[in-house]
Design a protein around this motif. Structure first.
Motif, PDB file in Angstrom:
ATOM      1  N   PHE A 194       6.304   8.127  -6.518  1.00  0.00           N
ATOM      2  CA  PHE A 194       6.957   8.140  -7.762  1.00  0.00           C
ATOM      3  C   PHE A 194       6.123   8.709  -8.917  1.00  0.00           C
ATOM      4  O   PHE A 194       6.017   8.772  -9.744  1.00  0.00           O
ATOM      5  N   ASP A 195       4.766   8.846  -8.297  1.00  0.00           N
ATOM      6  CA  ASP A 195       3.565   9.265  -9.323  1.00  0.00           C
ATOM      7  C   ASP A 195       2.684  10.492  -8.589  1.00  0.00           C
ATOM      8  O   ASP A 195       1.670  10.491  -8.663  1.00  0.00           O
ATOM      9  N   CYS A 200      -0.894   3.319  -7.532  1.00  0.00           N
ATOM     10  CA  CYS A 200      -0.310   2.349  -8.508  1.00  0.00           C
ATOM     11  C   CYS A 200      -0.455   0.925  -8.168  1.00  0.00           C
ATOM     12  O   CYS A 200      -0.681   1.004  -6.875  1.00  0.00           O
ATOM     13  N   TYR A 217       6.972  -4.759 -11.468  1.00  0.00           N
ATOM     14  CA  TYR A 217       6.329  -3.990 -12.347  1.00  0.00           C
ATOM     15  C   TYR A 217       5.456  -3.064 -11.463  1.00  0.00           C
ATOM     16  O   TYR A 217       4.714  -3.562 -10.566  1.00  0.00           O
ATOM     17  N   GLU A 218       5.407  -1.835 -11.948  1.00  0.00           N
ATOM     18  CA  GLU A 218       4.562  -0.872 -11.622  1.00  0.00           C
ATOM     19  C   GLU A 218       3.479  -0.378 -12.709  1.00  0.00           C
ATOM     20  O   GLU A 218       4.028   0.074 -13.563  1.00  0.00           O
ATOM     21  N   ILE A 226       4.453   1.256 -15.847  1.00  0.00           N
ATOM     22  CA  ILE A 226       5.190   2.615 -16.120  1.00  0.00           C
ATOM     23  C   ILE A 226       6.520   2.225 -15.561  1.00  0.00           C
ATOM     24  O   ILE A 226       7.495   3.169 -15.500  1.00  0.00           O
ATOM     25  N   ARG A 227       6.542   1.347 -14.798  1.00  0.00           N
ATOM     26  CA  ARG A 227       8.223   0.946 -14.192  1.00  0.00           C
ATOM     27  C   ARG A 227       8.363  -0.534 -14.353  1.00  0.00           C
ATOM     28  O   ARG A 227       7.448  -1.027 -13.998  1.00  0.00           O
ATOM     29  N   HIS A 228       9.589  -0.848 -14.603  1.00  0.00           N
ATOM     30  CA  HIS A 228      10.011  -2.404 -14.558  1.00  0.00           C
ATOM     31  C   HIS A 228      11.407  -2.730 -14.609  1.00  0.00           C
ATOM     32  O   HIS A 228      12.121  -1.932 -15.222  1.00  0.00           O
ATOM     33  N   HIS A 229      11.550  -3.188 -13.474  1.00  0.00           N
ATOM     34  CA  HIS A 229      13.217  -3.387 -13.240  1.00  0.00           C
ATOM     35  C   HIS A 229      13.341  -4.964 -12.788  1.00  0.00           C
ATOM     36  O   HIS A 229      12.691  -5.539 -12.128  1.00  0.00           O
ATOM     37  N   ARG A 289      12.062   0.298  -4.507  1.00  0.00           N
ATOM     38  CA  ARG A 289      11.200   0.465  -5.889  1.00  0.00           C
ATOM     39  C   ARG A 289      11.610   1.714  -6.775  1.00  0.00           C
ATOM     40  O   ARG A 289      11.237   1.648  -7.909  1.00  0.00           O
ATOM     41  N   ASP A 290      12.409   2.610  -6.268  1.00  0.00           N
ATOM     42  CA  ASP A 290      12.950   3.479  -6.930  1.00  0.00           C
ATOM     43  C   ASP A 290      13.978   3.039  -8.250  1.00  0.00           C
ATOM     44  O   ASP A 290      15.026   2.933  -7.766  1.00  0.00           O
ATOM     45  N   PRO A 291      13.584   3.061  -9.428  1.00  0.00           N
ATOM     46  CA  PRO A 291      14.425   2.508 -10.362  1.00  0.00           C
ATOM     47  C   PRO A 291      15.511   3.205 -10.491  1.00  0.00           C
ATOM     48  O   PRO A 291      16.686   2.841 -10.983  1.00  0.00           O
TER      49      PRO A 291
END
Ligand code: CO
Length: 506
Positions: A194-195, A200, A217-218, A226-229, A289-291
């Motif tokens: 994703f980056d 990460c 959290y990533e 940068i990512r939170h779900h 992991r992909d939001p």
């Protein structure tokens, strides 16, 4: 060769290799804060070994003589062992949490602990007091230029990586709210899809309430979230650790029930209100992991068992393969029991299992990889979420039965070969941290395996009952011979987790 002799000696130790009275001595508070070059060394520190091993664990097992009921309730103390050009420096400091400072000032226990510690004053003083101290005692990690002391039920404490001074609570630019949990088991994805392939950090939290929520959290290399779900979880969730692959986060929801009434009434700690349910399956939660994927977590089931720690996971032919330490049942936290009087013979040992989750059929197969009592698994950092060959663990000296960890075991999951480095009968071993011999990448991380996967060292703290203090062992990860023993001037109470950074903070 010093290492060879030590290894040979251990092979002659009788099966019952430990002594409970001696083992207990590792559970004493270390009240002093030290800062010195380590002078008493057997063997030689490899000159290619440069960087800092940070370790966390309960440093205080009592407050002014008032005993903490369970080591998991002890105040977090950080040890930093810096290796530089064949020398090593030791420093330790307590995480100066609000609770630590208040209790040191008062000279007595003021907070309830999760695992049995009640504040003085008995039932009335504890009733309806659900305040729990953020003890910052589980893991310590250098990420994004910050040294973070982690404890799963509250926010991280930020420390100065050189002096270990406590700088305050960390909220990641307000992404974490006050008192919000942040687990103590982050993974570094060496190459995040994703980056654009950059590393990460992936971590989670479990928020309790009427229902449970798992947050993922990533964080990028600068330490920004940068990512939170968030995902709701049905039922009671006691989840200490997780695993990652390039596409998924994997959680084991252990079969436990929680009765909060004795806790609210002040009769028991939260940990003592958890009951293992051998009649119920363990649920495996698989979360993308992909939001952008808005699907619900996939929930699979496997027979009852209890898992604290996962070694590593990877994806293979439509399956997720996961190696974990599994217990037949949860070691119960009994009210009023003294943890130092643990009868190892009546508790089920942790064993290394391999789980295969088929995402298409929804089935889980499991296979025992190593029957020896073991815990604190570690793999090469570049193998996080990728297929690994070697797992390193703290283990019992004896092949069967339950016992304190006195050895390091290396399990080759491809060939089935095992190697053991035993410190029995006088040594009690902590988590072995694997450090690759090859240099880290520009990001200061080990993102690639260069050469063999086992080309490096295992570094562990060992409590030595003969000297009544601890040493840091450097062990060759290939053949498990002892390279060096760095004798400290004091003991370090049995710790929990640690991490290595190639940055030298001496
Ligand atoms: Co842990």
């Amino acid at each position: 060769m010093q290492g060879f002799q030590l290894f040979e000696h251990a092979a002659t130790v009788p099966t019952r290799s430990y002594n409970t009275k001696e083992w207990q001595r590792g559970y004493r508070s270390l009240k002093e804060e030290h800062n010195y070059w380590i002078e008493e060394i057997e063997g030689e520190i490899p000159t290619e070994l440069n960087g800092t091993l940070f370790r966390n664990g309960p440093g205080l097992l009592d407050i002014n003589g008032e005993r903490v009921q369970h080591p998991f309730d002890g105040d977090g103390m950080i040890s930093a062992i810096a290796f530089h050009n064949g020398r090593a420096h030791y420093r330790n400091r307590f995480v100066k949490t609000e609770g630590y400072l208040a209790e040191q000032k008062a000279g007595k226990i003021l907070y309830r602990g999760v695992f049995g510690t009640q504040k003085s004053g008995g039932w009335l003083a504890n009733a309806f007091d659900t305040r729990i101290k953020n003890i910052a005692n589980t893991q310590v990690l250098y990420w994004g230029g910050k040294l973070l002391a982690l404890w799963e039920a509250a926010e991280p404490h930020r420390l100065d990586p050189k002096t270990l001074e406590t700088l305050g609570l960390e909220y990641f630019d307000g992404e974490l709210s006050k008192g919000a949990p942040f687990a103590a088991h982050p993974w570094i994805d060496p190459s995040s899809k994703f980056d654009d392939g950059k590393p990460c950090l992936v971590n989670f939290s479990i928020k309790a309430g009427l229902s449970f929520t798992i947050s993922i959290y990533e964080l990028d290399l600068d330490g920004k979230i940068i990512r939170h779900h968030d995902y709701p979880v049905p039922g009671f969730a006691f989840i200490h650790d997780f695993a990652i692959t390039p596409n998924y986060c994997i959680f084991f929801q252990n079969p436990v029930a929680f009765n909060p009434l004795p806790f609210l009434a002040g009769l028991r700690s939260a940990g003592e209100c958890i009951k293992f349910r051998p009649d119920q399956p363990t649920k495996v939660l698989i979360i993308p992991r992909d939001p952008a994927i808005k699907s619900k977590p996939q929930v699979l089931e496997t027979p009852s068992g209890f898992v604290f720690h996962h070694a590593n996971a990877f994806e293979q032919d439509g399956e997720i393969v996961l190696d974990s330490i599994c217990y037949d049942s949860l070691p119960a936290v009994e009210s009023g029991a003294d943890y130092r009087e643990t009868d190892f013979d009546v508790i089920a040992p942790g064993q290394l299992w391999r789980f295969r989750m088929n995402l298409e059929s929804g089935t889980v197969d499991r296979e025992l990889l190593e029957a020896r009592c073991c815990e604190f698994p570690f793999v090469h950092p570049a193998k996080a979420g990728r297929q690994h060959r070697y797992v390193y663990l703290a283990a019992a000296h004896a092949e069967s039965g339950n016992a304190p960890h006195q050895a390091i075991i290396k399990v080759d999951v491809e060939s089935g070969e095992r190697k053991l480095c035993s410190f029995a009968p006088d040594g009690y071993v902590s988590e072995p941290v694997f450090v690759p011999r090859a240099k880290a990448s520009e990001s200061g991380l080990y993102t690639e395996v260069q050469g063999a996967e086992d080309d490096g060292w295992l570094i562990a703290v060992v409590f030595d009952v003969k000297r009544d203090r601890s040493f840091t062992a450097i062990v060759d990860a290939k053949d498990l011979s002892i390279v060096a023993k760095l004798h400290l001037k004091h003991h370090i109470p049995y710790g929990l987790h640690g991490s290595f950074t190639p940055a030298v903070f001496e």
